[in-house]
Design an enzyme around this catalytic site. Structure first.
Site, PDB file in Angstrom:
ATOM      1  N   GLY A 153       0.836  -1.017  -0.080  1.00 28.52           N
ATOM      2  CA  GLY A 153       0.127   0.038  -0.130  1.00 28.52           C
ATOM      3  C   GLY A 153       0.857   1.336  -0.067  1.00 28.52           C
ATOM      4  O   GLY A 153       1.802   1.360  -0.638  1.00 28.52           O
ATOM      5  N   SER A 154       0.446   2.317   0.545  1.00 25.09           N
ATOM      6  CA  SER A 154       0.796   3.708   0.581  1.00 25.09           C
ATOM      7  C   SER A 154       2.232   3.627   1.334  1.00 25.09           C
ATOM      8  O   SER A 154       3.112   4.681   0.954  1.00 25.09           O
ATOM      9  CB  SER A 154      -0.147   4.619   1.116  1.00 25.09           C
ATOM     10  OG  SER A 154      -1.081   4.890   0.092  1.00 25.09           O
ATOM     11  N   THR A 155       2.662   2.700   2.008  1.00 27.41           N
ATOM     12  CA  THR A 155       3.951   2.961   2.676  1.00 27.41           C
ATOM     13  C   THR A 155       4.925   2.603   1.778  1.00 27.41           C
ATOM     14  O   THR A 155       6.223   3.128   1.714  1.00 27.41           O
ATOM     15  CB  THR A 155       4.265   1.503   3.700  1.00 27.41           C
ATOM     16  OG1 THR A 155       4.044   0.387   3.065  1.00 27.41           O
ATOM     17  CG2 THR A 155       3.330   1.599   4.859  1.00 27.41           C
TER      18      THR A 155
ATOM     19  N   ASP B 272      -5.899   5.431   4.336  1.00 23.48           N
ATOM     20  CA  ASP B 272      -4.569   5.630   4.935  1.00 23.48           C
ATOM     21  C   ASP B 272      -4.673   6.062   6.399  1.00 23.48           C
ATOM     22  O   ASP B 272      -3.814   5.669   7.286  1.00 23.48           O
ATOM     23  CB  ASP B 272      -3.481   6.469   4.406  1.00 23.48           C
ATOM     24  CG  ASP B 272      -2.852   5.691   2.870  1.00 23.48           C
ATOM     25  OD1 ASP B 272      -3.314   4.348   3.184  1.00 23.48           O
ATOM     26  OD2 ASP B 272      -2.360   6.624   2.027  1.00 23.48           O
TER      27      ASP B 272
END
Length: 485
Positions: free
Chosen positions: A218-220, A464
């Protein structure tokens, strides 16, 4: 010699020759097969004849062999901390071992060539040989804080904490977990029954999710994408402007890439820091497409992604951004989706690389090994794995990640009096399951002592902020434990 005696003599010589041939065949050719044959009960008894070394973390004993008072099985293996450390210690069963018990088996049982001198001394002194003691890098306070917080979430998940400057693993938790004690009894039938029950459990408690399973990050993963972008042009910085439309057109497809909930990202043109703080999808998708697959793969490799298989000493599943497809797929991979797959350990290495001024250290679990008398056998020597980015890029990225915690989606990771850097994430999953909640972080930002990555499976509400609400508080508790807060 008369004929009958000759025939008898020849027959005896032939039988003796066949006997010697068979003995040599058994000893030279079949020895290993016979030794490992499950029907060889001598192996079973021999495994409990030696006092295996202890596995420790600091002053805490995680595994030890204790006398039974039984002439049949002299020692039994005991795990005082049970479930909390099981994914690390593993277990020592009648016919197998797992994790540290397997990776360091020859040291723990005293058979390693590194212990030859010790065994020789024991032989001449008439002392029974004991296994070597293995001391781990684990910080018990951090491990127990991570286990408590993850367990209380009621979700499956995993967490890894690393010391950025050395690569020493300070915590490694996977839930659900298991109690290794029932698997270490000198009772084949009982152990097999206990193991089968765990192996058939659909929640997979035997699986170490921290190193044996990969997930979409994901956004990590936007930390990696941002590093690639900053490295491509040294004039870029936190306040550099970038287009951030509500939806990004993807070439050669009718699909597009939206921000979460089709929301706007600022006024459509924002700073790089703002894009990371609010975790906007569209600017990062555009960055990935502009840089191209080769540049993204190269940057990922600098963090250790897709490189040589890691052993800590247990083998670690390979992480990957996926194979090259098209621009649309690359945009999705650049925000941590599509075929992008990471272990929690790998994402901890990403956070640690930023924290350590761009240098990624090779992660390791074993601090030192000493023989039964305390003599040094092995001592960890921290090793650089790679340089992921310049020190200047790391400083810029560090500033932006601090803003994510102070101004963005990760406010729940804040620690009073400590500058915390972080990045939240949510990862879409297949089927109707809720997305996974991710969080990566390190602290203190100016002199990092710990970097953390964790995933809470199906722990996200779909944005998020969920990583910030669900995962960030868990990471905070671990960072506080390491920092003594």
């Amino acid at each position: 010699m008369n004929s009958p005696l000759k025939r008898v003599a020849l027959a005896c010589m032939l039988m003796f020759g066949l006997l010697m041939l068979n003995v040599n065949y058994l000893q030279a050719v079949r020895a290993e097969d016979l030794r490992s044959d499950s029907r060889n009960v001598r192996n079973f008894y021999d495994r409990y004849e030696v006092q295996r070394g202890r596995i420790t973390a600091g002053n805490k004993v995680l595994a030890e062999s204790v006398e039974t008072g039984d002439n049949t099985f002299k020692y039994s293996r005991r795990y005082p901390e049970g479930k909390v450390y099981a994914p690390i210690t593993g277990f020592f069963a009648p016919e197998s071992e797992r994790d540290i018990e397997r990776a360091k088996n020859d040291l723990l049982d005293g058979s390693s060539a590194d212990l030859l001198i010790r065994r020789s001394i024991d032989l001449f002194s008439g002392t029974q040989t004991k296994g070597a003691n293995v001391d781990l890098t684990i910080n018990p306070k951090a491990q127990e804080a991570a286990y408590k917080a993850l367990s209380e979430s009621g979700k499956k998940g995993a967490l890894v904490a690393i010391e950025p400057k050395t690569g020493a693993i300070l915590a490694m938790v996977s839930v659900p977990t298991y109690d290794p004690n029932p698997l270490s009894k000198a009772d084949k039938a009982g152990v097999n029954k206990a193991y089968e029950k765990l192996a058939e459990d659909e929640d997979q408690p035997l699986l170490n999710r921290a190193i044996e399973r990969t997930y979409p990050p994901g956004s990590t993963f936007k930390v990696v994408t941002m590093a690639a972008y900053l490295e491509s042009d040294d004039t870029l910085g936190p306040q550099s402007q970038i287009d951030a439309p509500t939806r990004l057109d993807l070439p050669n497809t009718t699909a597009d890439l939206p921000n979460h909930g089709n929301s706007a990202c600022g006024n459509g043109r924002v700073t790089l820091s703002y894009a990371l703080e609010k975790s906007c999808n569209t600017p990062f998708g555009k960055i990935g497409m502009d840089l191209g697959y080769d540049a993204m793969k190269e940057q990922a490799a600098k963090f250790g992604i897709g490189g040589e298989q890691l052993e800590i000493p247990m083998p670690v599943s390979a992480s990957s951004i996926g194979e090259e497809e098209d621009q649309a797929a690359l945009a999705q991979a650049s925000i941590g989706q599509r075929n992008n797959q990471m272990t929690p350990l790998q994402m901890a290495m990403v956070a640690a690389g930023v924290a350590n001024n761009g240098v990624v250290m090779k992660p390791y679990l074993v601090n030192k090994v000493a023989d039964a008398e305390g003599g040094e056998v092995e001592t960890a020597d921290p090793e650089e794995l790679s340089t992921a980015m310049s020190e200047e890029t790391a400083a810029k990225l560090k500033e932006m990640m601090v803003n994510v915690v102070n101004l963005g989606t990760a406010s729940a990771a804040q620690i009073p009096g400590v500058a915390v850097a972080g990045k939240t994430g949510t990862a879409e999953t297949s089927g109707n399951r809720a997305p996974h909640a991710w969080f990566v972080s390190f602290a203190p930002a100016e002199d990092p002592k710990v970097a953390v990555a964790l995933i809470v499976e199906s722990g996200s509400a779909g944005d998020d902020a969920s990583g910030g609400q669900t995962a960030a508080p868990i990471a905070r508790s671990v960072m506080e434990a390491v920092l003594g807060r």
